[in-house]
Design a protein around this motif. Structure first.
Motif, PDB file in Angstrom:
ATOM      1  N   ASP A 131       0.839  -1.197   0.000  1.00  0.00           N
ATOM      2  CA  ASP A 131       0.000   0.000   0.000  1.00  0.00           C
ATOM      3  C   ASP A 131       0.874   1.246   0.000  1.00  0.00           C
ATOM      4  OD1 ASP A 131      -2.309  -1.531   0.077  1.00  0.00           O
ATOM      5  OD2 ASP A 131      -2.396  -1.530   2.270  1.00  0.00           O
ATOM      6  N   TYR A 132       0.666   2.088  -0.999  1.00  0.00           N
ATOM      7  CA  TYR A 132       1.417   3.325  -1.168  1.00  0.00           C
ATOM      8  C   TYR A 132       0.456   4.510  -1.054  1.00  0.00           C
ATOM      9  CZ  TYR A 132       5.121   0.458  -3.334  1.00  0.00           C
ATOM     10  OH  TYR A 132       6.099  -0.478  -3.589  1.00  0.00           O
ATOM     11  N   CYS A 133       0.984   5.681  -0.649  1.00  0.00           N
ATOM     12  CA  CYS A 133       0.168   6.898  -0.671  1.00  0.00           C
ATOM     13  C   CYS A 133       1.026   8.090  -1.080  1.00  0.00           C
ATOM     14  CB  CYS A 133      -0.525   7.141   0.667  1.00  0.00           C
ATOM     15  SG  CYS A 133       0.534   7.597   2.007  1.00  0.00           S
ATOM     16  N   ASP A 134       0.337   9.136  -1.535  1.00  0.00           N
ATOM     17  CA  ASP A 134       1.050  10.350  -1.914  1.00  0.00           C
ATOM     18  C   ASP A 134       1.401  11.141  -0.649  1.00  0.00           C
ATOM     19  OD1 ASP A 134      -1.399  11.474  -1.186  1.00  0.00           O
ATOM     20  OD2 ASP A 134      -1.597  12.671  -2.990  1.00  0.00           O
ATOM     21  N   GLU A 135       2.118  12.235  -0.826  1.00  0.00           N
ATOM     22  CA  GLU A 135       2.587  13.030   0.312  1.00  0.00           C
ATOM     23  C   GLU A 135       1.448  13.588   1.152  1.00  0.00           C
ATOM     24  OE1 GLU A 135       5.202  17.044   0.842  1.00  0.00           O
ATOM     25  OE2 GLU A 135       5.947  15.563  -0.606  1.00  0.00           O
ATOM     26  N   GLU A 136       0.332  13.960   0.510  1.00  0.00           N
ATOM     27  CA  GLU A 136      -0.818  14.530   1.216  1.00  0.00           C
ATOM     28  C   GLU A 136      -1.732  13.461   1.820  1.00  0.00           C
ATOM     29  OE1 GLU A 136      -0.137  15.443  -2.077  1.00  0.00           O
ATOM     30  OE2 GLU A 136       0.994  17.221  -1.469  1.00  0.00           O
ATOM     31  N   GLU A 137      -1.425  12.191   1.557  1.00  0.00           N
ATOM     32  CA  GLU A 137      -2.233  11.055   1.997  1.00  0.00           C
ATOM     33  C   GLU A 137      -3.677  11.160   1.512  1.00  0.00           C
ATOM     34  OE1 GLU A 137      -1.750  10.370   6.212  1.00  0.00           O
ATOM     35  OE2 GLU A 137       0.394  10.015   5.998  1.00  0.00           O
ATOM     36  N   GLU A 138      -3.821  11.592   0.263  1.00  0.00           N
ATOM     37  CA  GLU A 138      -5.140  11.716  -0.366  1.00  0.00           C
ATOM     38  C   GLU A 138      -5.320  10.740  -1.521  1.00  0.00           C
ATOM     39  OE1 GLU A 138      -5.436  15.811  -1.509  1.00  0.00           O
ATOM     40  OE2 GLU A 138      -5.802  16.477   0.548  1.00  0.00           O
ATOM     41  N   LYS A 139      -4.214  10.329  -2.132  1.00  0.00           N
ATOM     42  CA  LYS A 139      -4.266   9.402  -3.253  1.00  0.00           C
ATOM     43  C   LYS A 139      -3.459   8.171  -2.884  1.00  0.00           C
ATOM     44  CE  LYS A 139      -4.795  13.081  -6.552  1.00  0.00           C
ATOM     45  NZ  LYS A 139      -4.212  13.863  -7.623  1.00  0.00           N
ATOM     46  N   PHE A 140      -3.959   7.025  -3.331  1.00  0.00           N
ATOM     47  CA  PHE A 140      -3.353   5.761  -2.943  1.00  0.00           C
ATOM     48  C   PHE A 140      -3.047   4.907  -4.159  1.00  0.00           C
ATOM     49  CE2 PHE A 140      -6.054   7.314   0.434  1.00  0.00           C
ATOM     50  CZ  PHE A 140      -5.186   7.314   1.510  1.00  0.00           C
ATOM     51  N   LEU A 141      -2.045   4.082  -4.006  1.00  0.00           N
ATOM     52  CA  LEU A 141      -1.663   3.120  -5.026  1.00  0.00           C
ATOM     53  C   LEU A 141      -1.636   1.770  -4.326  1.00  0.00           C
ATOM     54  CD1 LEU A 141      -0.723   3.436  -8.031  1.00  0.00           C
ATOM     55  CD2 LEU A 141       1.592   3.140  -7.180  1.00  0.00           C
ATOM     56  N   SER A 142      -2.416   0.836  -4.838  1.00  0.00           N
ATOM     57  CA  SER A 142      -2.479  -0.512  -4.280  1.00  0.00           C
ATOM     58  C   SER A 142      -1.809  -1.462  -5.262  1.00  0.00           C
ATOM     59  CB  SER A 142      -3.935  -0.920  -4.060  1.00  0.00           C
ATOM     60  OG  SER A 142      -4.023  -2.270  -3.699  1.00  0.00           O
ATOM     61  N   VAL A 143      -0.818  -2.193  -4.769  1.00  0.00           N
ATOM     62  CA  VAL A 143      -0.118  -3.166  -5.595  1.00  0.00           C
ATOM     63  C   VAL A 143      -0.348  -4.537  -4.964  1.00  0.00           C
ATOM     64  CG1 VAL A 143       2.117  -3.890  -6.515  1.00  0.00           C
ATOM     65  CG2 VAL A 143       1.616  -1.444  -6.227  1.00  0.00           C
ATOM     66  N   GLU A 144      -0.838  -5.468  -5.772  1.00  0.00           N
ATOM     67  CA  GLU A 144      -1.089  -6.830  -5.299  1.00  0.00           C
ATOM     68  C   GLU A 144      -0.368  -7.816  -6.195  1.00  0.00           C
ATOM     69  OE1 GLU A 144      -5.451  -6.201  -3.243  1.00  0.00           O
ATOM     70  OE2 GLU A 144      -5.368  -7.224  -5.172  1.00  0.00           O
ATOM     71  N   LYS A 145       0.322  -8.744  -5.561  1.00  0.00           N
ATOM     72  CA  LYS A 145       1.040  -9.779  -6.294  1.00  0.00           C
ATOM     73  C   LYS A 145       0.292 -11.086  -6.117  1.00  0.00           C
ATOM     74  CE  LYS A 145       5.424 -12.019  -6.896  1.00  0.00           C
ATOM     75  NZ  LYS A 145       6.319 -12.784  -6.070  1.00  0.00           N
ATOM     76  N   TRP A 146      -0.217 -11.609  -7.235  1.00  0.00           N
ATOM     77  CA  TRP A 146      -0.958 -12.865  -7.280  1.00  0.00           C
ATOM     78  C   TRP A 146      -0.087 -13.857  -8.039  1.00  0.00           C
ATOM     79  CZ3 TRP A 146      -5.571 -12.962  -4.734  1.00  0.00           C
ATOM     80  CH2 TRP A 146      -6.158 -11.734  -4.439  1.00  0.00           C
ATOM     81  N   GLY A 147       0.678 -14.663  -7.295  1.00  0.00           N
ATOM     82  CA  GLY A 147       1.619 -15.560  -7.962  1.00  0.00           C
ATOM     83  C   GLY A 147       2.679 -14.729  -8.654  1.00  0.00           C
ATOM     84  N   SER A 148       2.783 -14.840  -9.965  1.00  0.00           N
ATOM     85  CA  SER A 148       3.766 -14.049 -10.706  1.00  0.00           C
ATOM     86  C   SER A 148       3.152 -12.782 -11.304  1.00  0.00           C
ATOM     87  CB  SER A 148       4.389 -14.898 -11.820  1.00  0.00           C
ATOM     88  OG  SER A 148       3.375 -15.302 -12.730  1.00  0.00           O
ATOM     89  N   GLU A 149       1.848 -12.610 -11.168  1.00  0.00           N
ATOM     90  CA  GLU A 149       1.159 -11.450 -11.749  1.00  0.00           C
ATOM     91  C   GLU A 149       1.064 -10.309 -10.735  1.00  0.00           C
ATOM     92  OE1 GLU A 149      -3.254 -10.355 -13.457  1.00  0.00           O
ATOM     93  OE2 GLU A 149      -2.570 -12.433 -13.595  1.00  0.00           O
ATOM     94  N   ILE A 150       1.374  -9.093 -11.191  1.00  0.00           N
ATOM     95  CA  ILE A 150       1.284  -7.900 -10.347  1.00  0.00           C
ATOM     96  C   ILE A 150       0.166  -7.020 -10.878  1.00  0.00           C
ATOM     97  CG2 ILE A 150       2.465  -5.810  -9.569  1.00  0.00           C
ATOM     98  CD1 ILE A 150       5.093  -7.374  -9.704  1.00  0.00           C
ATOM     99  N   GLU A 151      -0.800  -6.685  -9.998  1.00  0.00           N
ATOM    100  CA  GLU A 151      -1.914  -5.799 -10.347  1.00  0.00           C
ATOM    101  C   GLU A 151      -1.768  -4.490  -9.589  1.00  0.00           C
ATOM    102  OE1 GLU A 151      -5.676  -7.668  -9.591  1.00  0.00           O
ATOM    103  OE2 GLU A 151      -5.335  -9.227 -11.095  1.00  0.00           O
ATOM    104  N   VAL A 152      -2.060  -3.393 -10.276  1.00  0.00           N
ATOM    105  CA  VAL A 152      -1.935  -2.064  -9.675  1.00  0.00           C
ATOM    106  C   VAL A 152      -3.259  -1.321  -9.816  1.00  0.00           C
ATOM    107  CG1 VAL A 152      -0.653   0.122  -9.704  1.00  0.00           C
ATOM    108  CG2 VAL A 152       0.505  -2.016 -10.334  1.00  0.00           C
ATOM    109  N   SER A 153      -3.667  -0.662  -8.735  1.00  0.00           N
ATOM    110  CA  SER A 153      -4.886   0.152  -8.737  1.00  0.00           C
ATOM    111  C   SER A 153      -4.589   1.482  -8.067  1.00  0.00           C
ATOM    112  CB  SER A 153      -6.003  -0.538  -7.953  1.00  0.00           C
ATOM    113  OG  SER A 153      -6.311  -1.795  -8.510  1.00  0.00           O
ATOM    114  N   THR A 154      -5.270   2.525  -8.542  1.00  0.00           N
ATOM    115  CA  THR A 154      -5.187   3.825  -7.869  1.00  0.00           C
ATOM    116  C   THR A 154      -6.503   4.055  -7.145  1.00  0.00           C
ATOM    117  OG1 THR A 154      -6.014   5.017  -9.804  1.00  0.00           O
ATOM    118  CG2 THR A 154      -3.625   4.843  -9.560  1.00  0.00           C
ATOM    119  N   GLY A 155      -6.425   4.809  -6.055  1.00  0.00           N
ATOM    120  CA  GLY A 155      -7.638   5.032  -5.290  1.00  0.00           C
ATOM    121  C   GLY A 155      -7.577   6.262  -4.418  1.00  0.00           C
ATOM    122  N   TYR A 156      -8.698   6.469  -3.727  1.00  0.00           N
ATOM    123  CA  TYR A 156      -8.851   7.598  -2.818  1.00  0.00           C
ATOM    124  C   TYR A 156      -9.915   7.234  -1.795  1.00  0.00           C
ATOM    125  CZ  TYR A 156     -12.602   8.231  -6.176  1.00  0.00           C
ATOM    126  OH  TYR A 156     -13.676   8.008  -7.001  1.00  0.00           O
TER     127      TYR A 156
END
Length: 169
Positions: A131-156
């Motif tokens: 789980d990643y966030c920007d400096e203001e903690e308003e935007k988020f980046l979610s990275v999930e590793k499923w086996g060898s596959e990496i999925e990325v989502s942005t959120g708020y």
């Protein structure tokens, strides 16, 4: 059921009553209205990282699919996430840039997964999450590793009052 009962619409008492919905007991086919658009719940993933649990509901709308993240940690946290195309390789960096925004790693771990609906294909798997966030903690980046596959989502984050729930049954 007698002829007159069928004719005059006597209710079938065997139907289960509709249970009031909250963020933790949403069901497949419930409708969630968010930002003036209706979404149908088509999948759910339950995460369990050594007893710390949270959920992600897959919401299908007319024009897009989003994820509603639900977490209770002292208070209720809700987030809206959308998958993005971002190529990442291991080992993952402590900082990731996406669309001109620098995201910093806040938390990582492994969770056991229970999936239902469209998410049943991940049932029983283990997911590594970052789980990643920007400096203001308003935007988020979610990275999930499923086996060898990496999925990325942005959120708020959103507030519960921004959602309207219509139970399917």
């Amino acid at each position: 059921m007698s002829f007159f009962s069928k004719l005059f619409g006597k209710k079938d008492d065997s139907q289960k009553p509709v249970v009031a919905r909250n963020m933790f007991n949403l069901q497949m086919n419930d409708i969630i209205t968010y930002d003036f658009e209706d979404y149908t719940i088509v999948g759910k993933i339950n995460y369990d990282d050594h007893g710390f649990k949270w959920h992600a509901y897959q919401l299908e709308g007319v024009s897009k699919t989003i994820w509603l993240s639900v977490e209770m940690d002292d208070e209720l946290y809700l987030g809206i996430y959308e998958k993005v195309k971002l190529k990442l390789s291991e080992p993952l960096s402590k900082k990731i840039e996406y669309n001109g925004i620098i995201y910093t790693l806040e938390e990582k771990g492994k969770a056991m997964i229970h999936g239902i609906g469209r998410s049943q294909n991940v049932n029983g798997m283990t997911c590594e999450y970052y789980d990643y966030c920007d400096e203001e903690e308003e935007k988020f980046l979610s990275v999930e590793k499923w086996g060898s596959e990496i999925e990325v989502s942005t959120g708020y984050e959103i507030e519960e009052y921004e959602l309207k729930i219509i139970a399917s049954n």
